[in-house]
Design an enzyme around this catalytic site. Sequence first.
Site, PDB file in Angstrom:
ATOM      1  CG  PHE A 146      -2.196  -0.691   1.105  1.00 50.39           C
ATOM      2  CD1 PHE A 146      -2.754  -0.916  -0.135  1.00 50.39           C
ATOM      3  CD2 PHE A 146      -2.891  -1.123   2.230  1.00 50.39           C
ATOM      4  CE1 PHE A 146      -3.967  -1.563  -0.269  1.00 50.39           C
ATOM      5  CE2 PHE A 146      -4.106  -1.773   2.119  1.00 50.39           C
ATOM      6  CZ  PHE A 146      -4.648  -1.993   0.864  1.00 50.39           C
ATOM      7  NE  ARG A 147       0.082   2.780   5.597  1.00 51.50           N
ATOM      8  CZ  ARG A 147      -0.845   1.826   5.643  1.00 51.50           C
ATOM      9  NH1 ARG A 147      -0.596   0.624   5.139  1.00 51.50           N
ATOM     10  NH2 ARG A 147      -2.019   2.063   6.189  1.00 51.50           N
ATOM     11  CG  HIS A 178      -6.600  -7.945   6.739  1.00 45.87           C
ATOM     12  ND1 HIS A 178      -5.555  -7.069   6.598  1.00 45.87           N
ATOM     13  CD2 HIS A 178      -7.042  -7.772   8.004  1.00 45.87           C
ATOM     14  CE1 HIS A 178      -5.384  -6.398   7.725  1.00 45.87           C
ATOM     15  NE2 HIS A 178      -6.269  -6.810   8.600  1.00 45.87           N
ATOM     16  CB  CYS A 225     -23.715 -13.420  -3.286  1.00 39.98           C
ATOM     17  SG  CYS A 225     -25.297 -12.542  -3.234  1.00 39.98           S
TER      18      CYS A 225
HETATM   19  P1  NAD Z   1       1.781  -1.829   4.094  1.00 40.88           P
HETATM   20  O1  NAD Z   1       1.681  -1.557   2.639  1.00 40.88           O
HETATM   21  O2  NAD Z   1       1.237  -0.860   5.057  1.00 40.88           O
HETATM   22  O3  NAD Z   1       3.335  -2.018   4.473  1.00 40.88           O
HETATM   23  C1  NAD Z   1       4.213  -2.847   3.806  1.00 40.88           C
HETATM   24  C2  NAD Z   1       5.534  -2.833   4.561  1.00 40.88           C
HETATM   25  O4  NAD Z   1       6.425  -3.743   3.931  1.00 40.88           O
HETATM   26  C3  NAD Z   1       6.226  -1.472   4.589  1.00 40.88           C
HETATM   27  O5  NAD Z   1       6.627  -1.205   5.921  1.00 40.88           O
HETATM   28  C4  NAD Z   1       7.438  -1.635   3.663  1.00 40.88           C
HETATM   29  O6  NAD Z   1       8.557  -0.909   4.121  1.00 40.88           O
HETATM   30  C5  NAD Z   1       7.690  -3.126   3.772  1.00 40.88           C
HETATM   31  N1  NAD Z   1       8.284  -3.744   2.590  1.00 40.88           N
HETATM   32  C6  NAD Z   1       7.917  -3.585   1.287  1.00 40.88           C
HETATM   33  N2  NAD Z   1       8.637  -4.406   0.500  1.00 40.88           N
HETATM   34  C7  NAD Z   1       9.477  -5.085   1.317  1.00 40.88           C
HETATM   35  C8  NAD Z   1      10.469  -6.085   1.105  1.00 40.88           C
HETATM   36  N3  NAD Z   1      10.767  -6.545  -0.125  1.00 40.88           N
HETATM   37  N4  NAD Z   1      11.130  -6.574   2.184  1.00 40.88           N
HETATM   38  C9  NAD Z   1      10.873  -6.108   3.439  1.00 40.88           C
HETATM   39  N5  NAD Z   1       9.954  -5.162   3.689  1.00 40.88           N
HETATM   40  C10 NAD Z   1       9.250  -4.665   2.660  1.00 40.88           C
HETATM   41  O7  NAD Z   1       1.162  -3.247   4.302  1.00 40.88           O
HETATM   42  P2  NAD Z   1       0.680  -4.015   5.618  1.00 40.88           P
HETATM   43  O8  NAD Z   1       1.446  -3.559   6.800  1.00 40.88           O
HETATM   44  O9  NAD Z   1       0.644  -5.415   5.280  1.00 40.88           O
HETATM   45  O10 NAD Z   1      -0.824  -3.555   5.896  1.00 40.88           O
HETATM   46  C11 NAD Z   1      -1.730  -2.982   5.069  1.00 40.88           C
HETATM   47  C12 NAD Z   1      -2.805  -3.825   4.426  1.00 40.88           C
HETATM   48  O11 NAD Z   1      -2.400  -4.099   3.125  1.00 40.88           O
HETATM   49  C13 NAD Z   1      -3.183  -5.142   4.952  1.00 40.88           C
HETATM   50  O12 NAD Z   1      -4.447  -5.027   5.458  1.00 40.88           O
HETATM   51  C14 NAD Z   1      -3.274  -6.099   3.720  1.00 40.88           C
HETATM   52  O13 NAD Z   1      -4.537  -6.720   3.727  1.00 40.88           O
HETATM   53  C15 NAD Z   1      -3.184  -5.167   2.576  1.00 40.88           C
HETATM   54  N6  NAD Z   1      -2.438  -5.546   1.365  1.00 40.88           N
HETATM   55  C16 NAD Z   1      -2.206  -6.867   1.071  1.00 40.88           C
HETATM   56  C17 NAD Z   1      -1.486  -7.193  -0.071  1.00 40.88           C
HETATM   57  C18 NAD Z   1      -1.237  -8.653  -0.394  1.00 40.88           C
HETATM   58  O14 NAD Z   1      -2.076  -9.500  -0.101  1.00 40.88           O
HETATM   59  N7  NAD Z   1      -0.084  -8.993  -0.973  1.00 40.88           N
HETATM   60  C19 NAD Z   1      -0.990  -6.193  -0.895  1.00 40.88           C
HETATM   61  C20 NAD Z   1      -1.264  -4.845  -0.550  1.00 40.88           C
HETATM   62  C21 NAD Z   1      -1.996  -4.544   0.585  1.00 40.88           C
END
Ligand code: NAD
Length: 259
Positions: free
Chosen positions: A38-39, A124, A132
């Site tokens: 996400f971020r 999640h 549905c």
């Molecule tokens: P987030 O996007 O908030 O944070 C991701 C974190 O991972 C960051 O702190 C970043 O610095 C770190 N990061 C990114 N790439 C990395 C790598 N290669 N190695 C080590 N660290 C790395 O995501 P979050 O904390 O999981 O929470 C947010 C929400 O995002 C969750 O509710 C989830 O459901 C959802 N989400 C899920 C997916 C998925 O299923 N793959 C993808 C995007 C968002």
Amino acid sequence: MGQTEQDVERAAELVLQSQRIVVFTGAGVSTESGIPDFRSPGGIWTKFQPEDFTIQKYLSCPETRMKIWTLGREFKFQQALPNAAHMAIVEIEKMGKLLAVITQNIDNLHQRAGNSHKLVIELHGNVQEVICMSCQAQWRWEDVERRALAGEEDPHCTHCGGILKPNAIFFGEPLPEDAFMEAEEKSGRCDLFIVIGSSLAVYPAAGIPTHARYCGAKVVIINLRHTDQDHLAELVIRGRAGDVMFRIIKIVEKRMACS
Ligand code: NAD
């Protein structure tokens, strides 16, 4: 020996000393599989508005639903394959040390890597399934996506006409109670809690590492960047999840083979 190398050695020692490991994963464990988080720069927040993922907006707005179905391919969930971090967690299971993988991810990659389904706790939900909202009939994501891409406006349930929604938790929805309780129970009795690729900013899931720490577990955090809860950790490793986890497990396997 450089700092990261020393940290990897220390993490391997902790894995060797531990019997009941919980791994807690966020979107960062899957970025090396090509699924954006996400971020981070280029992450999902650069293409979607956070409001698109609120349950209120999803249920009330047909355009938002169409955006999810037609732009869902941006997430690359379908093409993605497990990476070295997912595979390393499978190795921890094979060593008989894995109590659970608690994941915030909805991408199914822990199961696809080979972790037992019963050990994966999805906080999640899972985007492979679509449900549905009226009659609870279940569908596959790709079937609904195909209908939307073929030009059907806002596909609804073909049984009852209800709204279809990916079986993932949107902002404003409660977490699945059973999964959350199981996550708390396992975190409360693990001896090592490894957080991989989570910003630890999304509650209530982000409260689980604190729970594990206060119940006596050692906490290791692996992330490219600072997290809100680095202060909890016995060890913080700055690095790519796949690379760091691969190196930790290689050391553990080598030491186990020699003992
Ligand atoms: P987030 O996007 O908030 O944070 C991701 C974190 O991972 C960051 O702190 C970043 O610095 C770190 N990061 C990114 N790439 C990395 C790598 N290669 N190695 C080590 N660290 C790395 O995501 P979050 O904390 O999981 O929470 C947010 C929400 O995002 C969750 O509710 C989830 O459901 C959802 N989400 C899920 C997916 C998925 O299923 N793959 C993808 C995007 C968002």
